[in-house]
Design an enzyme around this catalytic site. Structure first.
Site, short mmCIF file in Angstrom:
data_model
loop_
_atom_site.label_atom_id
_atom_site.label_comp_id
_atom_site.label_asym_id
_atom_site.label_seq_id
_atom_site.Cartn_x
_atom_site.Cartn_y
_atom_site.Cartn_z
N ASP A 289 34.27 52.21 28.44
CA ASP A 289 35.21 52.48 29.33
C ASP A 289 36.37 53.06 28.64
O ASP A 289 37.12 54.11 29.10
CB ASP A 289 36.03 50.82 29.84
N ASN B 79 34.02 42.90 30.82
CA ASN B 79 33.84 42.79 29.35
C ASN B 79 34.39 41.65 28.80
O ASN B 79 34.02 41.05 27.89
CB ASN B 79 33.80 44.28 28.81
N THR C 26 34.39 51.67 36.56
CA THR C 26 33.25 51.39 35.55
C THR C 26 33.35 49.77 35.00
O THR C 26 32.84 49.59 33.95
CB THR C 26 33.64 52.21 34.03
N PHE D 48 24.97 44.54 34.74
CA PHE D 48 26.20 43.54 34.48
C PHE D 48 27.31 43.93 35.37
O PHE D 48 27.79 42.85 36.17
CB PHE D 48 26.91 43.62 32.99
N ASN D 49 27.84 45.10 35.65
CA ASN D 49 28.96 45.40 36.61
C ASN D 49 28.72 45.01 38.11
O ASN D 49 29.40 44.42 38.83
CB ASN D 49 29.23 46.92 36.81
N HIS E 24 27.62 54.25 28.64
CA HIS E 24 27.34 54.14 30.15
C HIS E 24 28.46 54.79 31.04
O HIS E 24 28.40 55.78 31.81
CB HIS E 24 27.30 52.64 30.55
N ASP E 25 29.71 54.20 30.70
CA ASP E 25 30.96 54.64 31.70
C ASP E 25 31.17 56.00 31.59
O ASP E 25 31.89 56.61 32.40
CB ASP E 25 32.03 53.78 31.41
#
Ligand code: RIB
Ligand code: CA
Length: 309
Positions: free
Chosen positions: A16, A40, A125, A165-166, A239-240
């Site tokens: 992020d 997180n 994100t 996860f998100n 990822h983000d």
């Protein structure tokens, strides 16, 4: 140049944080505001981390609003094993120079969208709690949302065997967003695992002679170490950052128009994204799903962006 108006909704978190750094370097993006969510790490930590990164890249005039401290109905879980206890372990960053706004993150999202002269793109994100809350509180904001470019989901999981996860963290909120009818671009694990910050990439970052690149190098080193330990990865999947990269250079991405819906009931499958890649369900298309990344082009863009600091 016409800029793209964006809101970053995040849970910094190493990737992020790098998303904020990339977005702040792009003249084509107009960051209307940053909202934070528990994910997180706990909400106070993710918000302080967002403020620290704003200081690092001199985003002093961008509002940072603290959002949801826990999911709609599930028990909050965080990811200290991946991001450290602070949520941003690795580099030493000064204490934030300012505090977060008194306005709740979901109210900031509503206010910024209602007040924008052009449709707004939201880049979530982290868990989707703030976005779902905003849509529940003010459904009319849909009329001024260009699209939602989110990181989440996948045809496999990283928090359970099938859930990312998100989405797993707040499946009810995620389902609200996926069923909203708002145009979605979804960067799931199938594409984010193609954006690995390997040693070669980190070496290139560390050759850049400025403070921002130095901090990014330290963030990537820490993130790569936990992914090596937890998943035996050869690098850290950022990822983000793909959400911002898509807004800047969509040509780096191959996407497919699909239906994606979220499982909220399964004892073992809650948070799973059911991604209908071959149209077998007949469900209405609601998203562009990221399939392939021009990895070389992505890292070239990242390195060029860091050199501008
Ligand atoms: O599963 C990856 C996602 O979970 C990323 O957004 C990362 O920051 C964590 O929030
Ligand atoms: Ca995140």
């Amino acid at each position: 140049m016409k800029t793209k108006k964006i809101i970053l909704d995040c849970d910094p978190g190493h990737d992020d944080a790098i998303s904020i750094i990339l977005a702040a370097s792009q003249p084509s993006l107009d960051i209307l505001g940053i909202t934070t969510v528990s994910g997180n790490a706990e909400i106070e930590k993710t918000t302080r981390n967002a403020l620290k990164i704003c200081d690092l890249v001199s985003l002093n005039d961008v509002l940072v609003s603290k959002g949801a401290s826990e999911p709609f109905i599930r028990i909050r879980e965080t990811a200290p094993g991946i991001h450290g206890d602070s949520g941003l372990d690795g580099p030493e960053l000064p204490e934030p120079s300012r505090s977060w706004s008194a306005e709740h993150g979901c109210d900031t999202i509503i206010r910024l969208i209602k007040g924008a002269d052009d449709p707004v793109t939201i880049l979530p994100t982290g868990p989707l709690t703030n976005i779902a809350l905003a849509l529940l509180k003010a459904p009319e904001i849909k009329d001024n949302i260009e699209e939602i470019v989110l990181m989440g989901g996948g045809t496999f999981g990283n928090w359970t065997p099938t859930a990312e996860f998100n989405i797993w963290a707040d499946p009810e909120a995620a389902k609200k967003v996926f069923d909203s009818g708002i145009p979605l671009v979804v960067m799931g694990l199938d594409i984010t695992h193609q954006a690995l910050a390997t040693k070669e990439v980190i070496d290139q970052v560390q050759e850049i002679d400025n403070d921002v690149a130095r901090i990014v190098g330290e963030l990537l080193e820490f993130f790569a170490s936990t992914y090596k330990e937890m998943f035996n990865f050869s690098g850290a999947p950022v990822h983000d950052v793909l959400t911002v990269a898509y807004c800047v250079a969509p040509e780096l991405f191959t996407t497919k128009e699909v239906n994606i819906t979220v499982e909220t009931k399964g004892e073992f499958t809650a948070g799973t994204t059911s991604i209908d890649l071959h149209g077998i369900t007949g469900r209405k298309v609601n998203a562009k799903y990221g399939l392939e990344l021009d990895t070389e082009g992505f890292w070239k863009m990242m390195i060029e962006a860091l050199k501008t600091y």
